[in-house]
Design an enzyme around this catalytic site. Structure first.
Site, PDB file in Angstrom:
ATOM      1  N   HIS A  40      -3.226   5.168   1.704  1.00  0.00           N
ATOM      2  CA  HIS A  40      -4.128   5.736   0.697  1.00  0.00           C
ATOM      3  C   HIS A  40      -5.246   6.534   1.365  1.00  0.00           C
ATOM      4  O   HIS A  40      -6.222   5.956   1.843  1.00  0.00           O
ATOM      5  CB  HIS A  40      -4.723   4.624  -0.170  1.00  0.00           C
ATOM      6  N   GLU A  53      -7.418   8.329  -0.105  1.00  0.00           N
ATOM      7  CA  GLU A  53      -8.568   8.480  -1.006  1.00  0.00           C
ATOM      8  C   GLU A  53      -9.617   7.395  -0.824  1.00  0.00           C
ATOM      9  O   GLU A  53     -10.743   7.556  -1.305  1.00  0.00           O
ATOM     10  CB  GLU A  53      -8.098   8.514  -2.469  1.00  0.00           C
ATOM     11  N   CYS A  81       1.652   6.637  -1.894  1.00  0.00           N
ATOM     12  CA  CYS A  81       2.169   5.300  -2.178  1.00  0.00           C
ATOM     13  C   CYS A  81       3.341   5.394  -3.162  1.00  0.00           C
ATOM     14  O   CYS A  81       4.395   5.905  -2.815  1.00  0.00           O
ATOM     15  CB  CYS A  81       1.043   4.394  -2.678  1.00  0.00           C
TER      16      CYS A  81
END
Length: 587
Positions: A243, A245, A156
């Site tokens: 993202h 994660e 990001c």
């Protein structure tokens, strides 16, 4: 008091070094949640923090630098660094990397390239953040890190920063992406090995890369983001706008694994057993033949600390239990039983209920409650510690999130977000040296370590309990009578969930005594009694949480038992708020 029980086995053989670790670069992670810590350690005081309006929204709102975590010498063989630029999920990146059996550390975003070279990480991850890279004052990294030859992954804001630093352009876009998006992977080699041609990912951005330098190649795109992922043609530099994660990117773990194992060359052999052996050896070297004091509560953090210390130094350990009257039902008895079953050393119990309740009389503001509880605990602990001869060290159950949130910083200044009870909680005049053997671990890792050390599952998997105890679950002024009601209601909630076989399936479950009364009818009489809320959540990391969808039959049993068995309650409500927007605790 004399202690009985079994002696935990001592580790055999020399400590094994950790073999894999990863770093995350950090602008300043202001986490919206307190990681639950033992009520008998030190209080949490949340500090006011100004919010920033940012373009990349999967972030916290802090405009300050985060800590450069002190290097741990026995975790330096292989690691990944995360440079945190303000993402609330920087810790989640580190946890996801550690799930690959690779050690990962979070450091401040402005760590120098020279310092990175000294630490010699196997890889670097640039986190997300709330700012726009093109705005004046936006956090930057030392661009020299791109010349070190160390693989870099930007996520990001981190991708935008890397792209801008290496000749690309970033702009605000009218086609913002928030939430789930379908991503088309046009290059499925290296970090996207094993991905399908089109997969769901999680986006949260208002800025995006509008132009890449000639040295970059696009690897993925969405319907509104032409550069959803990029790679440098000559350097091991990668970026992704989404993202990986978060769980909303279903195969994000595979992407991170590809980066840390295939690209960075980590061997994925870091184990908590290695950590335990090295920690025990480190404690022995630090302590020598001196005595250590440990605050004990029965929670997993303090219990694992005590287990490590006991394996390292045995009878040189003294534990203190402060019963402040804000504990769960039979908490002191549970602690005594667990202590006697697993440790053979002395335990000092401080009966301090009257003192704490006197200090809390007339107080209904949550932060003032926390402050007074913290002050009273410090005084009680100090008085009892003075009775222990030759005590030189104080052991605390500081966890990695505590260190990050509190701004504990070895290499430079960092703003404090929360005054954590486990980070510098006791006054310096006590004169103790600190031992914090868990300061590199997350909560789930502490639980696994507890099992490695032979602690019983019922202790290791106890639900977290807030630092101020029942004080933050008894809304409004705290009185002895209110605590009796709350304690009994809470015990029923936990007992019924355990009987239903759902305790391990839930992350946290408890009762809250509300500061209101309601009209009811019991028998033929009108009642005007207390209302109790039941809170039960499921979460992987306590950063976000969903309310638990308990069976109606179970909720009915809980409600019926509380109303019938707890005097002064005529209404039970079930909290169906998720986090965010609500927090797990009510105060």
């Amino acid at each position: 008091m004399p202690a009985t029980g079994i002696t935990l086995p001592s580790p055999s053989g020399p400590p094994l070094p950790c073999s894999a670790a990863i770093f995350v670069l950090d602008h300043r992670s202001r986490l919206p949640w307190p990681f639950p810590v033992s009520p008998l350690l030190f209080y949490t005081a949340a500090l006011a923090f100004p919010a920033i309006s940012g373009k990349n929204t999967m972030t916290s709102s802090a405009n300050t630098t985060s800590p450069a975590i002190a290097e741990t010498t026995w975790l330096t063989d292989q690691r990944i660094l995360v440079l945190d630029f303000g993402s609330q999920y920087a810790q989640l990146i580190a946890r996801r990397v550690r799930e690959q059996n690779v050690y990962c550390q979070i450091v401040r975003h402005d760590i120098s390239a020279e310092r990175i070279a000294e630490l010699a990480p196997k890889g670097i991850i640039l986190s997300g953040g709330p700012n726009s890279v093109y705005e004046e004052g936006a956090p930057k990294c030392d661009e020299g890190l791109f010349d070190l030859g160390i693989p870099v992954l930007g996520i990001c804001y981190g991708m935008q920063l890397a792209c801008q630093a290496l000749g690309g352009k970033v702009d605000n876009t009218p086609s913002r992406e928030y939430g789930r998006a379908m991503c088309e992977f046009t290059d499925r080699d290296s970090i996207f090995r094993g991905m399908q041609e089109s997969e769901q990912v999680w986006m949260s951005h208002g800025d995006q890369v509008s132009q890449i330098a000639d040295q970059f190649t696009a690897m993925a795109k969405t319907s509104t983001c032409p550069y959803a992922a990029i790679r440098h043609n000559e350097r091991p530099v990668f970026g992704m706008q989404f993202h990986p994660e978060v769980t909303h990117t279903p195969h994000g773990g595979q992407i991170l694994r590809n980066f840390v194992i295939d690209v960075c060359g980590c061997d994925g052999s870091w184990k908590l057993g290695d950590f335990a052996d090295a920690a025990i050896e480190s404690i022995r070297k630090q302590v020598g033949n001196k005595r250590v004091i440990c605050g004990l509560s029965g929670g997993v953090d303090s219990s694992v600390v005590a287990a490590l210390l006991y394996k390292a130094i045995g009878p040189q350990l003294s534990c203190i239990l402060v019963d402040n009257g804000l504990l769960r039902k039979n908490e002191q008895q549970i602690v005594l039983e667990e202590f006697s079953n697993h440790f053979k050393t002395d335990l000092h119990i401080v009966e301090a209920e009257d003192r704490f309740l006197a200090d809390l009389a007339g107080i209904d503001e949550p932060q003032e409650k926390r402050r007074r509880i913290g002050h009273a605990f410090i005084e009680c602990f100090k008085d009892e510690a003075a009775k222990i001869e030759d005590a030189h060290f104080l052991a605390q159950g500081t966890l990695y999130p505590d260190v990050i949130e509190s701004g504990a910083d070895k290499d430079g200044p960092a703003a404090t977000i929360k005054l954590h009870h486990n980070v510098g909680g006791l006054p310096e005049e006590l004169g103790f040296e600190l031992i914090e053997p868990l300061r590199d671990l997350f909560k789930d890792e502490v639980r696994r370590l507890g099992l490695e050390l032979g602690l019983p599952e019922q202790l290791v998997w106890r639900h977290p309990f807030p630092g101020p105890g029942l004080a933050v679950r008894c809304l409004g002024e705290i009185t002895r009578d209110k605590l009796v009601v709350l304690r009994e209601a809470d015990a029923i909630v936990v007992e019924e969930i355990e009987n239903a076989g759902l305790y391990r399936e839930t992350s946290q479950a408890f009762a809250v005594l509300l500061p209101v009364q309601s009209v009811g009818v019991m028998g033929d009489a009108r009642t005007y009694d207390n209302a109790v809320a039941v809170r039960c959540v499921n979460t992987d990391d306590f950063m976000t949480a969903d309310w638990s969808h308990l069976p109606y039959e179970l909720l009915a049993r809980i409600s019926t038992r509380i109303i019938n068995e707890v005097k002064g309650v005529n209404r039970v409500c079930y909290d169906i708020s998720s986090k965010p927007p609500a927090t797990i605790e009510w105060e």
